[in-house]
Design an enzyme around this catalytic site. Structure first.
Site, PDB file in Angstrom:
ATOM      1  CD  GLN A 102      -2.771   1.297   2.418  1.00  0.00           C
ATOM      2  OE1 GLN A 102      -2.316   1.305   3.559  1.00  0.00           O
ATOM      3  NE2 GLN A 102      -4.064   1.349   2.167  1.00  0.00           N
ATOM      4  CE1 TYR A 173      -2.284   7.668   5.568  1.00  0.00           C
ATOM      5  CE2 TYR A 173      -4.573   7.018   5.869  1.00  0.00           C
ATOM      6  CZ  TYR A 173      -3.255   7.015   6.304  1.00  0.00           C
ATOM      7  OH  TYR A 173      -2.919   6.366   7.464  1.00  0.00           O
TER       8      TYR A 173
HETATM    9  C1  LIG Z   1      -4.800  -2.232  13.384  1.00  0.00           C
HETATM   10  C2  LIG Z   1      -5.369  -1.672  12.122  1.00  0.00           C
HETATM   11  C3  LIG Z   1      -4.566  -0.861  11.306  1.00  0.00           C
HETATM   12  C4  LIG Z   1      -5.078  -0.363  10.109  1.00  0.00           C
HETATM   13  N1  LIG Z   1      -4.252   0.348   9.271  1.00  0.00           N
HETATM   14  C5  LIG Z   1      -4.672   0.638   8.018  1.00  0.00           C
HETATM   15  C6  LIG Z   1      -3.757   1.151   7.055  1.00  0.00           C
HETATM   16  O1  LIG Z   1      -2.575   1.359   7.316  1.00  0.00           O
HETATM   17  N2  LIG Z   1      -4.238   1.415   5.823  1.00  0.00           N
HETATM   18  C7  LIG Z   1      -5.546   1.184   5.484  1.00  0.00           C
HETATM   19  O2  LIG Z   1      -5.929   1.421   4.342  1.00  0.00           O
HETATM   20  N3  LIG Z   1      -6.434   0.716   6.382  1.00  0.00           N
HETATM   21  C8  LIG Z   1      -6.023   0.412   7.617  1.00  0.00           C
HETATM   22  N4  LIG Z   1      -6.901  -0.157   8.511  1.00  0.00           N
HETATM   23  C9  LIG Z   1      -8.310  -0.382   8.125  1.00  0.00           C
HETATM   24  C10 LIG Z   1      -8.482  -1.776   7.499  1.00  0.00           C
HETATM   25  O3  LIG Z   1      -7.807  -1.851   6.267  1.00  0.00           O
HETATM   26  C11 LIG Z   1      -9.957  -2.135   7.259  1.00  0.00           C
HETATM   27  O4  LIG Z   1     -10.491  -1.131   6.427  1.00  0.00           O
HETATM   28  C12 LIG Z   1     -10.776  -2.233   8.545  1.00  0.00           C
HETATM   29  O5  LIG Z   1     -10.063  -2.973   9.517  1.00  0.00           O
HETATM   30  C13 LIG Z   1     -12.139  -2.897   8.310  1.00  0.00           C
HETATM   31  O6  LIG Z   1     -11.993  -4.229   7.890  1.00  0.00           O
HETATM   32  P1  LIG Z   1     -12.265  -5.471   8.913  1.00  0.00           P
HETATM   33  O7  LIG Z   1     -13.675  -5.338   9.410  1.00  0.00           O
HETATM   34  O8  LIG Z   1     -12.073  -6.687   8.048  1.00  0.00           O
HETATM   35  O9  LIG Z   1     -11.273  -5.362   9.997  1.00  0.00           O
HETATM   36  C14 LIG Z   1      -6.426  -0.642   9.731  1.00  0.00           C
HETATM   37  C15 LIG Z   1      -7.208  -1.443  10.571  1.00  0.00           C
HETATM   38  C16 LIG Z   1      -6.701  -1.965  11.742  1.00  0.00           C
HETATM   39  C17 LIG Z   1      -7.576  -2.862  12.574  1.00  0.00           C
END
Ligand SMILES: Cc1cc2nc3c(=O)[nH]c(=O)nc-3n(C[C@H](O)[C@H](O)[C@H](O)COP(=O)(O)O)c2cc1C
Length: 401
Positions: A102, A173
């Protein structure tokens, strides 16, 4: 990994790539790049994802330039990160998965101390997250930033061995700041109506697509909605998706929210304020979080598939594969998404909790992730690296330090 053609576990294409199945580990900042360099734990984290059965794993947030950093211990694209990332892709590939990096830039909410300069954004604006007023990016800055995205993408595929790059155009972003009418108030050709607000993100998308060659995939993570009034909404997101398809991108990951205003819109559920306070190294931010955390971070209730309705509208408007993200928990939900025509299903927290969830689901051992979306893994980014704080429930690695 074989199955019927519309099975989530059947091989599929992502642009030029052949993936073993339709499951993607989405980008979640790992906090495993001390001094801004990939660590052995980062390599192991993604090797486990690959062994666990995803078709592609995404290494989170690599800033394309130092001035796009949000944390001091985050990577930015430069020659020094290549050996560690090459070890990572060399560990992922034999386990059968593709690897994606990413790439993004934090724009107005970059950390002034990590970035080493005053943040820049689409328009001058006070950021309540960093308590800094950014300056507006000049046209010269935009040329430099486009070149930074291209150089970072080249580094990713040519030096580090990634199969794909994901342009971060969501979550508030920099590229998302250009798309959003809330942050983009420019009067020049990079602002105004959606055509103007799309100009810079499209310039980046086209330049990266052209630069990295036809055998690697370029995808984008975009917002379905910024999650607040006067932000980008799903009607505009549909046009953004169409424009990115026309620019030659190979796929889209659909999310939502703005880190600096609605950080839990993309996660939903509990705010781990106590853990965030405990793990915040900066006194001022720690105090602010303790006093105002709940006030400044709007709450959004968790439900499974929280982006599904809006994601369907974008998926139906484009021909490139679209990945459903956000609260995907069960095998039935994954199968439903694929049968509805989502090309991929992306997951974050369930795979932090249990990297081999895909393998277990395919083997019939499990039909649902046992992850309770407590969001405590978010606080761990600042405390030595993400991990599930309920490892007894899952199969995620315990942290060694
Ligand atoms: C610990 C953590 C760090 C994250 N860091 C990023 C990131 O660096 N870039 C990004 O696009 N999304 C980031 N996200 C969001 C996730 O990509 C995703 O959109 C979000 O967790 C929802 O998906 P899920 O329900 O499967 O967890 C992060 C999520 C978590 C839990």
């Amino acid at each position: 990994m074989n199955g019927p053609a519309d099975s989530p576990f059947a091989p599929t294409r992502l642009g030029p790539l052949s993936l073993r199945n339709r499951l993607i580990r989405t980008a979640c900042f790992e906090g495993l790049t001390p001094s801004g360099l990939p660590s052995d734990q980062l390599v192991e984290h993604h090797r486990l994802m690959a062994e666990g059965g995803v078709g592609m794993t995404t290494v989170a947030y690599c800033s394309v330039a130092r001035d796009g950093l949000t944390f001091e211990h985050q990577m930015h694209a430069r020659a020094e990160i290549a050996p560690g990332l090459k070890r990572l892709t060399d560990a992922v590939h034999p386990a059968g998965a593709a690897a994606c990096l990413q790439l993004g830039h934090a724009g107005y909410f970059a950390s002034p101390s990590a970035a080493g300069t005053r943040p820049l954004g689409a328009s001058p604006m006070m950021c309540t997250y960093t308590l800094t007023r950014c300056r507006a990016a000049s046209e010269q800055d935009l040329e430099r930033l486009t070149a930074d995205f291209v150089a970072a993408a080249r580094l990713a595929v040519q030096e580090c061995g990634f199969d794909a790059v994901e342009l971060h155009m969501g979550h508030g972003y920099l590229l998302s700041q250009f798309l959003s009418p809330y942050t983009n108030r420019r009067k020049d050709r990079f602002g105004g109506d959606l055509e103007g607000r799309l100009r810079f993100p499209l310039q980046v998308a086209r330049a990266v697509r052209e630069a990295i060659g036809a055998d690697r995939a370029v995808i984008a993570k975009i917002n379905l909605s910024d999650g607040f009034a006067k932000g980008l909404d799903v009607a505009e997101a549909i046009e953004v998706a169409r424009a990115l398809e026309a620019a030659g991108l190979d796929g889209l990951v659909l999310s939502g929210g703005f880190v600096s205003k609605t950080p839990f819109y993309m996660l939903r559920g509990d705010l781990p304020v106590a853990e965030m306070v405990r793990n915040e190294p900066k006194l001022l931010r720690r105090t602010g979080l303790r006093l105002f955390g709940r006030m400044f971070v709007p709450r959004h209730d968790y439900e499974d598939l929280f982006f599904l309705d809006e994601a369907r509208r974008v998926k139906d408007a484009v021909g490139i594969p679209v990945s459903l993200l956000g609260g995907v928990r069960t095998l039935a939900q994954i199968e439903q998404a694929v049968s509805e025509g989502f090309g991929f299903v992306s997951m974050g927290r369930p795979l932090i909790h249990m990297p081999d969830l895909p393998r277990r689901m395919q083997a019939g051992e499990l039909t649902a992730s046992p992850c309770e979306p407590c969001n405590r893994c978010v606080a761990e980014m600042e405390a030595g690296g993400i991990r599930c704080t309920h490892p007894e429930l899952g199969s995620g690695p315990a942290r060694s330090s």
